[in-house]
Design an enzyme around this catalytic site. Sequence first.
Site, short mmCIF file in Angstrom:
data_model
loop_
_atom_site.label_atom_id
_atom_site.label_comp_id
_atom_site.label_asym_id
_atom_site.label_seq_id
_atom_site.Cartn_x
_atom_site.Cartn_y
_atom_site.Cartn_z
N ASP A 113 0.82 -1.21 0.00
CA ASP A 113 0.00 0.00 0.00
C ASP A 113 0.85 1.26 0.00
OD1 ASP A 113 -2.12 -1.69 0.07
OD2 ASP A 113 -2.56 -1.43 2.20
N GLY A 114 2.07 1.17 0.54
CA GLY A 114 2.94 2.34 0.59
C GLY A 114 3.32 2.86 -0.78
N ASN A 172 -4.17 9.26 2.86
CA ASN A 172 -4.64 8.51 4.02
C ASN A 172 -5.09 9.41 5.16
OD1 ASN A 172 -4.77 5.83 3.38
ND2 ASN A 172 -2.91 5.23 4.47
N ASP A 213 -3.40 11.64 23.27
CA ASP A 213 -2.17 11.40 22.53
C ASP A 213 -2.17 12.09 21.18
OD1 ASP A 213 -1.09 9.94 24.54
OD2 ASP A 213 -1.38 7.97 23.62
#
Length: 430
Positions: free
Chosen positions: A175-176, A271, A301
């Site tokens: 996917d990268g 994304n 966070d």
Amino acid sequence: MDGGDEVEAVSYCCSTCDGGEGHGRTLSVHTRKPRSLSTSSSTTTSSDNRRTQSLHGPSPVTTFGPKACMLHNPNTIMHIQDPASQRLTWNKPPKSVLVIKKIRDAGLLQPFKELCTFLTEVKSMIVYVERKVLEDPAIAGDDAFRTTMNKFCTFRDDLDDISNYVDFIICLGGDGTLLYASSLFQESVPPVMAFHLGSLGFLTPFNFDTYQSQLNQVIEGNVSIVLRSRLRVRVQKDSREKRAKVEENGVILTNGDGEGMHKAAQYQVLNEVVVDRGPSSYLSNVDLFLDGHLITTVQGDGVIVSTPTGSTAYAVAAGASMIHPNVPAIMITPICPHSLSFRPIVVPAGVELKVMLSSEARNTAWVSFDGRKRQEICHGDSITITTSCFPVPSICFRDPVTDWFESLAQCLHWNVRKKQHHLTSEEEEF
């Protein structure tokens, strides 16, 4: 390069790029233009940054690269298109292709060489390859592949703009590779055909075993596509440097604030945008605005602002729902929030979000875009996010709905469980 730098024009070296009779075999540098649009604010007028308020979001462009477009569907009702009716067609037959290969992956060497040989020798296409891919010793030292490699047009992602020269894209990897392909095009993106040769493969539906027949079908046109919306992100830096006022004898009197210099950078994100606390042990404390109105302060966070495509990435791990890529929406997901009632929310694609460090924040925050370009956010800085009108047209193996649900089942094991046995007639009596 700032707005005042000169553009360096370099003549073409590859005859296939410009139709000339050059004898070079490497691609020309079209312009010395960085991929990051960090200096775009100095070259655009204020009208260029004006956003049209719309609950339906900006209309995505329907032309992808120099030759591809979406097949017109006259049966569209209420501007809501059936995902199965999204078809790709070509204004002219495609002649050039960008092949993106995952760097330093020995398992991709043979598929890469086989694919490029097929495209160059059989289909007579112009193949663009990033220069650092060919610097791999396993490729550069292959004498049998050298004849094919000499026909490539090469480029560097930080120097060359190939937006108007690539008809479609082929990704080899996980996917990268698709995320990386998206980052190379800050405006219109050519159609992307992604082969599953990586570890996950949620966004890569094609199997390489039958790549020739699949490629022939794509080149002939009229294949299904899914328009993966992107986020247009603008990071505004407020860098005010304190200048000390000093007497002639060298004694420091006071510290004064110098003039503030506002630096802006723009990104196209497929994304998600992630704002987190970075290395600090304190909770992050950022204000979230929607169309100029403060809607909440995020303490925890961090926070994830994602597209529907990104909803199955970091966001789903943080407890968000999964959204089909055809849904026009932006998802806001807190990361380990301090309040248990802070649940993920989905907002219309047309809204404008702004994230700023709260005045009560004890520390700075950090932001990244699809896991890249990570940078620190200080007081006075802002991150503006809205839906981009330049989606990524991803070519489907079957259709947008079938491909998506198969990815959920195969990659995320969605609703996979051991089935119960049916009851026998004797067991039903009890």
